[in-house]
Design an enzyme around this catalytic site. Structure first.
Site, PDB file in Angstrom:
ATOM      1  N   GLU A 188       0.817  -1.211   0.000  1.00  0.00           N
ATOM      2  CA  GLU A 188       0.000   0.000   0.000  1.00  0.00           C
ATOM      3  C   GLU A 188       0.848   1.257   0.000  1.00  0.00           C
ATOM      4  O   GLU A 188       1.964   1.278   0.516  1.00  0.00           O
ATOM      5  CB  GLU A 188      -0.942   0.022   1.193  1.00  0.00           C
ATOM      6  CG  GLU A 188      -0.255   0.156   2.528  1.00  0.00           C
ATOM      7  CD  GLU A 188      -1.242   0.311   3.659  1.00  0.00           C
ATOM      8  OE1 GLU A 188      -1.634   1.460   3.944  1.00  0.00           O
ATOM      9  OE2 GLU A 188      -1.619  -0.707   4.245  1.00  0.00           O
ATOM     10  N   ARG A 230      -2.176  10.965   7.246  1.00  0.00           N
ATOM     11  CA  ARG A 230      -2.106  10.279   5.952  1.00  0.00           C
ATOM     12  C   ARG A 230      -3.433  10.298   5.208  1.00  0.00           C
ATOM     13  O   ARG A 230      -3.479  10.018   4.014  1.00  0.00           O
ATOM     14  CB  ARG A 230      -1.665   8.828   6.136  1.00  0.00           C
ATOM     15  CG  ARG A 230      -0.209   8.690   6.513  1.00  0.00           C
ATOM     16  CD  ARG A 230       0.197   7.245   6.755  1.00  0.00           C
ATOM     17  NE  ARG A 230       0.089   6.436   5.551  1.00  0.00           N
ATOM     18  CZ  ARG A 230      -0.099   5.134   5.548  1.00  0.00           C
ATOM     19  NH1 ARG A 230      -0.218   4.453   6.682  1.00  0.00           N
ATOM     20  NH2 ARG A 230      -0.166   4.466   4.419  1.00  0.00           N
ATOM     21  N   ARG A 257      -5.551   5.683  -0.729  1.00  0.00           N
ATOM     22  CA  ARG A 257      -4.410   4.796  -0.932  1.00  0.00           C
ATOM     23  C   ARG A 257      -4.443   4.199  -2.335  1.00  0.00           C
ATOM     24  O   ARG A 257      -5.498   4.053  -2.953  1.00  0.00           O
ATOM     25  CB  ARG A 257      -4.422   3.608   0.049  1.00  0.00           C
ATOM     26  CG  ARG A 257      -4.445   3.944   1.508  1.00  0.00           C
ATOM     27  CD  ARG A 257      -3.094   4.393   2.029  1.00  0.00           C
ATOM     28  NE  ARG A 257      -3.128   4.544   3.478  1.00  0.00           N
ATOM     29  CZ  ARG A 257      -3.607   5.596   4.121  1.00  0.00           C
ATOM     30  NH1 ARG A 257      -4.118   6.608   3.446  1.00  0.00           N
ATOM     31  NH2 ARG A 257      -3.585   5.650   5.438  1.00  0.00           N
ATOM     32  N   HIS A 289     -10.245   4.529   2.788  1.00  0.00           N
ATOM     33  CA  HIS A 289      -9.438   3.716   3.705  1.00  0.00           C
ATOM     34  C   HIS A 289      -9.849   2.256   3.705  1.00  0.00           C
ATOM     35  O   HIS A 289     -10.193   1.663   4.731  1.00  0.00           O
ATOM     36  CB  HIS A 289      -9.474   4.301   5.127  1.00  0.00           C
ATOM     37  CG  HIS A 289      -8.295   3.900   5.937  1.00  0.00           C
ATOM     38  ND1 HIS A 289      -8.362   2.938   6.906  1.00  0.00           N
ATOM     39  CD2 HIS A 289      -7.009   4.309   5.911  1.00  0.00           C
ATOM     40  CE1 HIS A 289      -7.173   2.783   7.457  1.00  0.00           C
ATOM     41  NE2 HIS A 289      -6.331   3.608   6.867  1.00  0.00           N
TER      42      HIS A 289
END
Length: 152
Positions: A111, A122, A126, A141
């Site tokens: 990831e 963050r 992703r 997420h």
């Protein structure tokens, strides 16, 4: 005659086991496990076949690379270059605990953070890459994924 029957039965048993082993190996190869890199190997984004992209999973919607946010495209470029990445945890193994991606061995997925402007951490976005070069996008997420189509 008893010893010849025993010998014949052994030969039949060995032949049956051999046929089963060959059939199992063929089934394993047909399920997409052929030509996978060794555990721990990390492919670059260029590992996907040029012009021959096929969705890895019909269960996942696909998204054109050009339709992703600019930060996601930046992350894909960093992955293709091998870094450097903005976060220390980029490139770690993604464990796929919720099984939202196709099942693979541990270490198959990795990831990478997609920078979220204005986020103090963050964030939730992703890119996850697979060992055969496939790439996935999640904006929430890991609650949902789309497979990235690099052709468009």
């Amino acid at each position: 005659m008893t010893s010849s029957m025993t010998s014949r039965n052994r030969m039949i048993a060995v032949a049956v086991l051999l046929v089963c082993a060959i059939a199992a190996a063929g089934a394993y190869a047909l399920t997409g496990h052929q030509d996978k890199p060794a555990t721990g190997a990390r492919p670059s984004a260029s590992a996907a076949p040029a012009g021959g992209w096929t969705p890895d999973s019909a269960a996942l919607a696909d998204v054109c690379r050009t339709k992703l946010p600019g930060q996601a495209r930046d992350t894909l470029t960093l992955i293709a270059r091998g870094g450097p990445y903005p976060y220390r945890s980029d490139g770690i193994v993604f464990e796929n605990r919720e099984s939202r991606l196709p099942r693979q061995r541990t270490g198959y997925y990795h990831e990478y953070t997609v920078v979220t402007p204005g986020s103090g951490d963050r964030g939730t976005r992703r890119v996850v890459t697979g060992g055969a070069g496939e790439q996935y996008w999640t904006a929430d997420h890991y609650a949902s994924f789309q497979e990235i189509d690099a052709r468009c």
